[in-house]
Design an enzyme around this catalytic site. Structure first.
Site, PDB file in Angstrom:
ATOM      1  N   ASP A  63       0.845  -1.201   0.000  1.00  0.00           N
ATOM      2  CA  ASP A  63       0.000   0.000   0.000  1.00  0.00           C
ATOM      3  C   ASP A  63       0.882   1.253   0.000  1.00  0.00           C
ATOM      4  OD1 ASP A  63      -2.297  -1.539   2.360  1.00  0.00           O
ATOM      5  OD2 ASP A  63      -2.109  -1.658   0.166  1.00  0.00           O
ATOM      6  N   ASP A  69       1.758   7.651   8.598  1.00  0.00           N
ATOM      7  CA  ASP A  69       1.947   6.213   8.875  1.00  0.00           C
ATOM      8  C   ASP A  69       3.334   5.975   9.436  1.00  0.00           C
ATOM      9  OD1 ASP A  69       0.245   4.590   6.065  1.00  0.00           O
ATOM     10  OD2 ASP A  69      -0.455   5.413   7.968  1.00  0.00           O
ATOM     11  N   GLU A  92       2.271  -3.485  10.347  1.00  0.00           N
ATOM     12  CA  GLU A  92       1.886  -3.468   8.939  1.00  0.00           C
ATOM     13  C   GLU A  92       2.947  -2.787   8.096  1.00  0.00           C
ATOM     14  OE1 GLU A  92      -1.341  -0.983   7.508  1.00  0.00           O
ATOM     15  OE2 GLU A  92      -1.745  -2.433   5.912  1.00  0.00           O
ATOM     16  N   GLU A  93       3.664  -1.852   8.701  1.00  0.00           N
ATOM     17  CA  GLU A  93       4.617  -1.043   7.931  1.00  0.00           C
ATOM     18  C   GLU A  93       5.976  -1.708   7.780  1.00  0.00           C
ATOM     19  OE1 GLU A  93       1.622   1.815   7.516  1.00  0.00           O
ATOM     20  OE2 GLU A  93       3.358   1.183   6.362  1.00  0.00           O
ATOM     21  N   ASP A 115      -1.197  -2.227  13.670  1.00  0.00           N
ATOM     22  CA  ASP A 115      -1.328  -1.403  12.470  1.00  0.00           C
ATOM     23  C   ASP A 115      -1.262   0.030  12.981  1.00  0.00           C
ATOM     24  OD1 ASP A 115      -3.745  -1.215   9.712  1.00  0.00           O
ATOM     25  OD2 ASP A 115      -1.949  -0.050  10.215  1.00  0.00           O
ATOM     26  N   LEU A 117      -1.438   3.054  11.793  1.00  0.00           N
ATOM     27  CA  LEU A 117      -2.432   4.052  11.388  1.00  0.00           C
ATOM     28  C   LEU A 117      -3.312   3.438  10.306  1.00  0.00           C
ATOM     29  CD1 LEU A 117      -2.749   6.771  12.705  1.00  0.00           C
ATOM     30  CD2 LEU A 117      -1.751   7.835  10.719  1.00  0.00           C
ATOM     31  N   ASP A 118      -4.350   2.737  10.783  1.00  0.00           N
ATOM     32  CA  ASP A 118      -5.233   2.040   9.859  1.00  0.00           C
ATOM     33  C   ASP A 118      -6.192   3.039   9.200  1.00  0.00           C
ATOM     34  OD1 ASP A 118      -6.545  -0.543   8.931  1.00  0.00           O
ATOM     35  OD2 ASP A 118      -8.209   0.510   9.875  1.00  0.00           O
ATOM     36  N   GLU A 274      -5.111  -6.530  12.130  1.00  0.00           N
ATOM     37  CA  GLU A 274      -6.418  -5.883  11.922  1.00  0.00           C
ATOM     38  C   GLU A 274      -7.533  -6.802  12.418  1.00  0.00           C
ATOM     39  OE1 GLU A 274      -5.927  -5.064   7.638  1.00  0.00           O
ATOM     40  OE2 GLU A 274      -5.977  -2.919   8.059  1.00  0.00           O
TER      41      GLU A 274
END
Ligand code: P6P
Length: 335
Positions: A63, A69, A92-93, A115, A117-118, A274
């Site tokens: 993404d 983020d 996630e990053e 995560d 900053l979802d 998530e």
């Protein structure tokens, strides 16, 4: 006026629920609260600083990464690295997990997945975003560094999970497996204060939350269920930020769906940071969370860090109804 109970006070008080607790989990939850305040400060002024706009990077899952983020990810990692209670994180990053060296040679018991900053694509249009986190007890040798097995645990192994919603107010919701409580940030004192005690999800609700734009790409059973929701005159609410959409369902009842599509045959949302943490919370509040193939989310085997899953999460009566549609109309018999 009720006495203010801060997050710190509440966590310390609830530590008594865990006879063998020696304070590490308490300390970890408090450190996450600090990281949330730091992220909140930047999210609230993102429009004023040159931290808007895409950072021209892609994250581990391909993404586009917004600068905020990166900021949120760095702050969470810094807070957890220095907490002394966390031996590693998966984000996630980041492509892989990050192991932390023991501080003062003290073995840490926990790993944290998050995560940072979802829903971050909403930042530039001032729509709410959130942080999602889950805490596991490590399985590897406490004297060594953490390993992949510490992160590849089912959601049923979660010790705690929570989210921070940066919306009209900043709300931290978490559970350690004994109910769900919410804390609203009071900027005037810089504290998260108890605002929602023992949150329970309604058995049913008037909302369904799904990206209707993919309707024609869903399997027939999901299209039939979505048509049923529409026939019931339920209200469609979907803002493309899972934390925000699930938060509405948790508080007002309803169902959130992210089924498989041609673009995401295994679903889009990530199981580790998530689906599992939010499913842990919703189940603790009396709700249900299953895959669109009818497996309980928390029971899904964790095979790799960025594994995707389909999900139907929310009011128990509505998740059960969705399950009936899958059983009745699916052309693939769930295993
Ligand atoms: P779509 C945000 O990117 C996210 O991971 C979730 O927060 C959100 O529910 C989902 O993706 C939105 O995906 O395909 O509907 O834009």
């Amino acid at each position: 006026m009720n006495r203010i109970i801060t997050l710190d006070e509440f966590i310390i008080h609830r530590q008594k629920d865990f006879p063998f607790a020696s304070g590490e989990l308490t300390g970890l939850l408090r450190d996450i609260g600090v990281a949330a305040k730091i992220v909140n400060r930047e999210v609230n002024k993102a429009g004023l600083l040159n931290i808007l706009g895409i950072a021209h990077q892609e994250n581990a899952t391909g993404d586009q990464v917004q600068k905020l983020d990166l900021f949120a990810n760095e702050k969470l990692i810094d807070c957890l690295k220095n907490s002394g209670e966390c031996c590693g994180v998966a984000s996630e990053e980041n492509e892989d997990f990050i192991a932390f060296p023991n501080l003062d040679n003290k073995a840490s018991k926990y790993v944290v997945v998050f995560d940072p900053l979802d829903g971050s694509s909403n930042i530039d249009v001032n729509v709410s975003v959130g942080t999602i986190f889950g805490i596991y007890r490590r399985k590897s040798d406490p004297e060594g560094i953490c390993s992949r097995e510490d992160f590849l645990q089912k959601g049923t192994e979660l010790v705690a999970a929570g989210y921070v919603l940066y919306g009209t107010s900043t709300l931290l919701v978490y559970s350690t497996g004994r109910g769900v409580n919410g804390f609203t940030l009071d900027p005037s004192i810089g504290e998260f204060c108890l605002s929602h005690t023992d949150i329970r999800i309604p058995d049913r609700g008037n909302y369904y939350s799904v990206n209707q734009g993919y309707y024609l790409k869903f399997d027939v059973e999901m299209r039939r269920y979505i048509d049923y929701c529409s026939d019931l005159n339920l209200m469609l609410r979907y803002i493309g930020s899972m934390v925000s959409d699930v938060h509405r369902i948790l508080f007002q009842g309803g169902i959130f769906l992210y089924p498989n599509t041609r673009k995401y045959p295994l679903g889009k949302l990530r199981l580790l940071y998530e689906c599992n943490p939010l499913s842990f919370i919703v189940e603790q509040a009396g709700g249900k969370a299953i895959t669109c193939q009818l497996e309980r989310i928390l029971e899904v085997d964790m095979v790799h860090l960025h594994q995707r899953a389909t999900i139907a999460i929310g009011s128990p009566g509505m998740v059960d109804e969705m399950k009936e549609f899958v059983e009745r109309y699916s052309t693939i018999v769930p295993s």
